[in-house]
Design a protein around this motif. Sequence first.
Motif, PDB file in Angstrom:
ATOM      1  N   ASP A 291      -5.557   3.622   4.526  1.00  0.00           N
ATOM      2  CA  ASP A 291      -4.683   2.459   4.349  1.00  0.00           C
ATOM      3  C   ASP A 291      -4.659   1.601   5.610  1.00  0.00           C
ATOM      4  O   ASP A 291      -4.714   0.369   5.553  1.00  0.00           O
ATOM      5  CB  ASP A 291      -3.256   2.891   3.995  1.00  0.00           C
ATOM      6  CG  ASP A 291      -3.169   3.571   2.638  1.00  0.00           C
ATOM      7  OD1 ASP A 291      -4.036   3.325   1.777  1.00  0.00           O
ATOM      8  OD2 ASP A 291      -2.216   4.351   2.443  1.00  0.00           O
ATOM      9  N   ASN A 292      -4.571   2.258   6.756  1.00  0.00           N
ATOM     10  CA  ASN A 292      -4.531   1.534   8.022  1.00  0.00           C
ATOM     11  C   ASN A 292      -5.831   0.769   8.260  1.00  0.00           C
ATOM     12  O   ASN A 292      -5.807  -0.363   8.757  1.00  0.00           O
ATOM     13  CB  ASN A 292      -4.242   2.496   9.174  1.00  0.00           C
ATOM     14  CG  ASN A 292      -3.821   1.760  10.426  1.00  0.00           C
ATOM     15  OD1 ASN A 292      -3.150   0.743  10.358  1.00  0.00           O
ATOM     16  ND2 ASN A 292      -4.224   2.285  11.561  1.00  0.00           N
ATOM     17  N   ILE A 293      -6.957   1.376   7.907  1.00  0.00           N
ATOM     18  CA  ILE A 293      -8.243   0.687   8.048  1.00  0.00           C
ATOM     19  C   ILE A 293      -8.227  -0.611   7.235  1.00  0.00           C
ATOM     20  O   ILE A 293      -8.695  -1.650   7.704  1.00  0.00           O
ATOM     21  CB  ILE A 293      -9.414   1.601   7.619  1.00  0.00           C
ATOM     22  CG1 ILE A 293      -9.618   2.696   8.670  1.00  0.00           C
ATOM     23  CG2 ILE A 293     -10.690   0.795   7.395  1.00  0.00           C
ATOM     24  CD1 ILE A 293     -10.587   3.785   8.251  1.00  0.00           C
ATOM     25  N   ALA A 294      -7.664  -0.555   6.031  1.00  0.00           N
ATOM     26  CA  ALA A 294      -7.588  -1.759   5.198  1.00  0.00           C
ATOM     27  C   ALA A 294      -6.779  -2.847   5.894  1.00  0.00           C
ATOM     28  O   ALA A 294      -7.175  -4.017   5.912  1.00  0.00           O
ATOM     29  CB  ALA A 294      -6.980  -1.418   3.835  1.00  0.00           C
ATOM     30  N   HIS A 295      -5.660  -2.466   6.481  1.00  0.00           N
ATOM     31  CA  HIS A 295      -4.819  -3.448   7.177  1.00  0.00           C
ATOM     32  C   HIS A 295      -5.536  -4.027   8.401  1.00  0.00           C
ATOM     33  O   HIS A 295      -5.488  -5.237   8.646  1.00  0.00           O
ATOM     34  CB  HIS A 295      -3.485  -2.819   7.580  1.00  0.00           C
ATOM     35  CG  HIS A 295      -2.576  -2.560   6.430  1.00  0.00           C
ATOM     36  ND1 HIS A 295      -1.643  -3.481   6.009  1.00  0.00           N
ATOM     37  CD2 HIS A 295      -2.464  -1.500   5.587  1.00  0.00           C
ATOM     38  CE1 HIS A 295      -0.987  -2.994   4.963  1.00  0.00           C
ATOM     39  NE2 HIS A 295      -1.470  -1.787   4.688  1.00  0.00           N
TER      40      HIS A 295
ATOM     41  N   GLN B  28     -11.842  -9.444   7.376  1.00  0.00           N
ATOM     42  CA  GLN B  28     -12.846  -8.729   6.609  1.00  0.00           C
ATOM     43  C   GLN B  28     -12.190  -8.223   5.333  1.00  0.00           C
ATOM     44  O   GLN B  28     -11.105  -7.646   5.383  1.00  0.00           O
ATOM     45  CB  GLN B  28     -13.414  -7.556   7.418  1.00  0.00           C
ATOM     46  CG  GLN B  28     -14.152  -8.003   8.650  1.00  0.00           C
ATOM     47  CD  GLN B  28     -14.641  -6.820   9.460  1.00  0.00           C
ATOM     48  OE1 GLN B  28     -14.124  -5.709   9.358  1.00  0.00           O
ATOM     49  NE2 GLN B  28     -15.645  -7.060  10.282  1.00  0.00           N
ATOM     50  N   PRO B  29     -12.823  -8.435   4.186  1.00  0.00           N
ATOM     51  CA  PRO B  29     -12.199  -8.028   2.930  1.00  0.00           C
ATOM     52  C   PRO B  29     -12.075  -6.513   2.818  1.00  0.00           C
ATOM     53  O   PRO B  29     -13.008  -5.773   3.108  1.00  0.00           O
ATOM     54  CB  PRO B  29     -13.134  -8.588   1.866  1.00  0.00           C
ATOM     55  CG  PRO B  29     -14.439  -8.779   2.554  1.00  0.00           C
ATOM     56  CD  PRO B  29     -14.138  -9.037   4.002  1.00  0.00           C
ATOM     57  N   GLU B  30     -10.896  -6.074   2.454  1.00  0.00           N
ATOM     58  CA  GLU B  30     -10.626  -4.641   2.296  1.00  0.00           C
ATOM     59  C   GLU B  30      -9.444  -4.487   1.364  1.00  0.00           C
ATOM     60  O   GLU B  30      -8.497  -5.271   1.406  1.00  0.00           O
ATOM     61  CB  GLU B  30     -10.293  -4.008   3.643  1.00  0.00           C
ATOM     62  CG  GLU B  30     -10.031  -2.530   3.593  1.00  0.00           C
ATOM     63  CD  GLU B  30     -11.292  -1.688   3.437  1.00  0.00           C
ATOM     64  OE1 GLU B  30     -11.191  -0.588   2.872  1.00  0.00           O
ATOM     65  OE2 GLU B  30     -12.363  -2.115   3.881  1.00  0.00           O
ATOM     66  N   LEU B  31      -9.487  -3.484   0.527  1.00  0.00           N
ATOM     67  CA  LEU B  31      -8.388  -3.198  -0.380  1.00  0.00           C
ATOM     68  C   LEU B  31      -8.227  -1.697  -0.514  1.00  0.00           C
ATOM     69  O   LEU B  31      -9.186  -0.990  -0.799  1.00  0.00           O
ATOM     70  CB  LEU B  31      -8.652  -3.818  -1.766  1.00  0.00           C
ATOM     71  CG  LEU B  31      -7.630  -3.539  -2.852  1.00  0.00           C
ATOM     72  CD1 LEU B  31      -6.250  -4.075  -2.462  1.00  0.00           C
ATOM     73  CD2 LEU B  31      -8.088  -4.150  -4.171  1.00  0.00           C
ATOM     74  N   SER B  32      -7.036  -1.219  -0.284  1.00  0.00           N
ATOM     75  CA  SER B  32      -6.715   0.190  -0.471  1.00  0.00           C
ATOM     76  C   SER B  32      -5.762   0.294  -1.656  1.00  0.00           C
ATOM     77  O   SER B  32      -4.695  -0.330  -1.662  1.00  0.00           O
ATOM     78  CB  SER B  32      -6.065   0.757   0.793  1.00  0.00           C
ATOM     79  OG  SER B  32      -5.861   2.140   0.660  1.00  0.00           O
ATOM     80  N   LEU B  33      -6.155   1.060  -2.670  1.00  0.00           N
ATOM     81  CA  LEU B  33      -5.348   1.220  -3.876  1.00  0.00           C
ATOM     82  C   LEU B  33      -4.831   2.645  -3.972  1.00  0.00           C
ATOM     83  O   LEU B  33      -5.611   3.597  -3.971  1.00  0.00           O
ATOM     84  CB  LEU B  33      -6.170   0.873  -5.123  1.00  0.00           C
ATOM     85  CG  LEU B  33      -6.636  -0.573  -5.224  1.00  0.00           C
ATOM     86  CD1 LEU B  33      -7.589  -0.749  -6.400  1.00  0.00           C
ATOM     87  CD2 LEU B  33      -5.458  -1.512  -5.337  1.00  0.00           C
ATOM     88  N   ASN B  34      -3.520   2.787  -4.050  1.00  0.00           N
ATOM     89  CA  ASN B  34      -2.865   4.084  -4.219  1.00  0.00           C
ATOM     90  C   ASN B  34      -2.520   4.224  -5.702  1.00  0.00           C
ATOM     91  O   ASN B  34      -1.406   3.916  -6.120  1.00  0.00           O
ATOM     92  CB  ASN B  34      -1.599   4.161  -3.357  1.00  0.00           C
ATOM     93  CG  ASN B  34      -1.856   3.805  -1.916  1.00  0.00           C
ATOM     94  OD1 ASN B  34      -1.636   2.686  -1.514  1.00  0.00           O
ATOM     95  ND2 ASN B  34      -2.350   4.739  -1.149  1.00  0.00           N
ATOM     96  N   TRP B  35      -3.479   4.676  -6.494  1.00  0.00           N
ATOM     97  CA  TRP B  35      -3.355   4.689  -7.957  1.00  0.00           C
ATOM     98  C   TRP B  35      -2.298   5.651  -8.472  1.00  0.00           C
ATOM     99  O   TRP B  35      -2.162   6.769  -7.976  1.00  0.00           O
ATOM    100  CB  TRP B  35      -4.684   5.092  -8.593  1.00  0.00           C
ATOM    101  CG  TRP B  35      -5.690   4.000  -8.597  1.00  0.00           C
ATOM    102  CD1 TRP B  35      -6.716   3.827  -7.710  1.00  0.00           C
ATOM    103  CD2 TRP B  35      -5.776   2.915  -9.522  1.00  0.00           C
ATOM    104  NE1 TRP B  35      -7.425   2.700  -8.030  1.00  0.00           N
ATOM    105  CE2 TRP B  35      -6.873   2.123  -9.136  1.00  0.00           C
ATOM    106  CE3 TRP B  35      -5.029   2.533 -10.634  1.00  0.00           C
ATOM    107  CZ2 TRP B  35      -7.252   0.979  -9.834  1.00  0.00           C
ATOM    108  CZ3 TRP B  35      -5.402   1.393 -11.319  1.00  0.00           C
ATOM    109  CH2 TRP B  35      -6.499   0.629 -10.925  1.00  0.00           C
ATOM    110  N   GLY B  36      -1.598   5.212  -9.506  1.00  0.00           N
ATOM    111  CA  GLY B  36      -0.770   6.107 -10.302  1.00  0.00           C
ATOM    112  C   GLY B  36      -1.685   6.964 -11.172  1.00  0.00           C
ATOM    113  O   GLY B  36      -2.907   6.831 -11.114  1.00  0.00           O
ATOM    114  N   PRO B  37      -1.110   7.833 -11.990  1.00  0.00           N
ATOM    115  CA  PRO B  37      -1.942   8.747 -12.796  1.00  0.00           C
ATOM    116  C   PRO B  37      -2.742   8.014 -13.872  1.00  0.00           C
ATOM    117  O   PRO B  37      -2.336   6.967 -14.367  1.00  0.00           O
ATOM    118  CB  PRO B  37      -0.909   9.682 -13.428  1.00  0.00           C
ATOM    119  CG  PRO B  37       0.376   8.933 -13.408  1.00  0.00           C
ATOM    120  CD  PRO B  37       0.321   8.039 -12.210  1.00  0.00           C
TER     121      PRO B  37
END
Length: 132
Positions: free
Chosen positions: A34-38, A45-54
Amino acid sequence: KGNPWNISSCFHHWEVLWACPGMAAYAAGNAVLDNIAHVRQGFNQPELSLNWGPWDTGLSLSSQNTLKAFQAFGLEPFSMAEGIETLEQLFFSDEPQLTPVILNRKSLSGGMLTQRPLFKCLCEPDADKCNP
């Protein structure tokens, strides 16, 4: 510089955000992602971290007990089609980190998670204005 990728993304599980028991090492590793994305977004630089639900497929719902536990917390699983549609909507977001989940506010409103500020806020009638 010289990066041939147009976008980079990290996918991991929502439990790391919500302090589930036994997840400390997993949460620490995902916090790095997550920190890398920020940081990357800070350097444009484009980055997206997704914390998916089930999801309704895969290991997260390998038993009916797991499904019932998620539902008791107010979480409904994504179908494959819902997950892909959600990903298409979020993939080019300007946000570095998002948590796509399907919340059943009626189930969530009576559970123990509502003791946490984020969930308490999500159960209120004006949850769209929630900013815990």
